[in-house]
Design a protein around this motif. Structure first.
Motif, PDB file in Angstrom:
ATOM      1  N   ASN A   1      46.324  43.627  -8.747  1.00 43.83           N
ATOM      2  CA  ASN A   1      45.878  43.285  -7.402  1.00 43.83           C
ATOM      3  C   ASN A   1      46.627  42.085  -6.840  1.00 43.83           C
ATOM      4  O   ASN A   1      46.828  41.090  -7.518  1.00 43.83           O
ATOM      5  CB  ASN A   1      44.379  42.974  -7.429  1.00 43.83           C
ATOM      6  N   GLY A   2      46.993  42.180  -5.552  1.00 45.42           N
ATOM      7  CA  GLY A   2      47.669  41.076  -4.883  1.00 45.42           C
ATOM      8  C   GLY A   2      49.133  40.972  -5.263  1.00 45.42           C
ATOM      9  O   GLY A   2      49.487  40.218  -6.157  1.00 45.42           O
TER      10      GLY A   2
ATOM     11  N   HIS B   1      47.123  36.208  -5.186  1.00 48.10           N
ATOM     12  CA  HIS B   1      45.806  36.608  -5.700  1.00 48.10           C
ATOM     13  C   HIS B   1      44.946  35.346  -5.733  1.00 48.10           C
ATOM     14  O   HIS B   1      45.300  34.378  -6.406  1.00 48.10           O
ATOM     15  CB  HIS B   1      45.945  37.204  -7.106  1.00 48.10           C
TER      16      HIS B   1
ATOM     17  N   LYS C   1      40.852  33.751  -5.976  1.00 45.34           N
ATOM     18  CA  LYS C   1      39.422  33.939  -6.198  1.00 45.34           C
ATOM     19  C   LYS C   1      38.750  32.579  -6.115  1.00 45.34           C
ATOM     20  O   LYS C   1      39.218  31.611  -6.720  1.00 45.34           O
ATOM     21  CB  LYS C   1      39.166  34.582  -7.562  1.00 45.34           C
TER      22      LYS C   1
ATOM     23  N   ALA D   1      51.257  46.178  -4.733  1.00 43.87           N
ATOM     24  CA  ALA D   1      50.228  46.059  -5.775  1.00 43.87           C
ATOM     25  C   ALA D   1      49.786  47.450  -6.193  1.00 43.87           C
ATOM     26  O   ALA D   1      49.785  48.385  -5.385  1.00 43.87           O
ATOM     27  CB  ALA D   1      49.035  45.267  -5.271  1.00 43.87           C
TER      28      ALA D   1
ATOM     29  N   TYR E   1      45.424  39.465  -2.108  1.00 47.20           N
ATOM     30  CA  TYR E   1      44.101  39.845  -2.603  1.00 47.20           C
ATOM     31  C   TYR E   1      43.250  38.586  -2.608  1.00 47.20           C
ATOM     32  O   TYR E   1      43.636  37.574  -3.194  1.00 47.20           O
ATOM     33  CB  TYR E   1      44.201  40.404  -4.030  1.00 47.20           C
TER      34      TYR E   1
END
Length: 190
Positions: free
Chosen positions: A17-18, A22, A24, A40, A48
């Motif tokens: 992902n990303g 990325h 979070k 991705a 992401y």
């Protein structure tokens, strides 16, 4: 993370992902950024984000990014995938020729942006052109440019000035889905 000058993310690829970024539980700030030819496997061809806030200012461009690469059965957000996050475009942005899907893909969502429980705010001009989702085996998909679905909270989409031109949702075998430009599911506000 802050990028206050010109930034280019080009030709980056990631197996999950990303493709380029990325994040979070983060806050990101970009000024005058260009994401081009990033890829991705499943979520967010270029970016992401999960449980994050992302602010884009100045001139921003997302060109020819892809999610759902190689042998992935699904793809979400050719340029951006956002889960439980806030995306703010404070200046002008162009999304051109972003894509979700591949020759064996069965699900494709959001040729440009795919949102789950997120807010998407455009305070300047936004142009979405020639973005596409495509499935070949056909289990579903939607949103040639934007796909928004809600699981826990309502997605919120705000546009000041927007142009959607030549975006496509191409679904094989009469798959469920649709929305050449925008597909909203399970509650949302524009």
């Amino acid at each position: 993370m802050n990028f206050f000058g010109d930034a280019l993310f080009e030709g980056n690829a990631l197996a999950t992902n990303g493709g380029a970024v990325h994040a979070k539980e983060s806050e990101l700030n970009f000024a005058a950024v260009n994401f081009t030819n990033n890829e991705a496997l499943s979520y967010g061809g270029a970016v992401y984000v999960e449980k994050s806030t992302v602010n884009f200012s100045g001139s921003v461009a997302f060109n020819s990014n892809n999610a759902g690469a190689a042998l992935s059965p699904q793809g979400y957000g050719g340029a951006i995938y956002s889960n439980d996050s806030n995306l703010n475009f404070l200046g002008d942005v162009v999304f051109m020729s972003n894509n979700v899907g591949n020759p064996i893909g069965s699900q494709a969502f959001g040729g440009t942006i795919s949102l789950t429980d997120s807010s998407l705010n455009f305070y300047g001009n936004a142009i979405f052109e020639n973005n596409k989702i495509q499935t070949e085996t056909g289990f579903g998909g939607g949103g040639g440019s934007i796909y928004a679905t809600s699981v826990l909270t309502t997605n919120i989409l705000n546009f000041k000035n927007a142009i959607f031109r030549n975006n496509e949702a191409v679904l094989a075998n009469n798959a469920t889905g649709g929305g050449g430009a925008i597909n909203m599911q399970n509650g949302g506000k524009t």
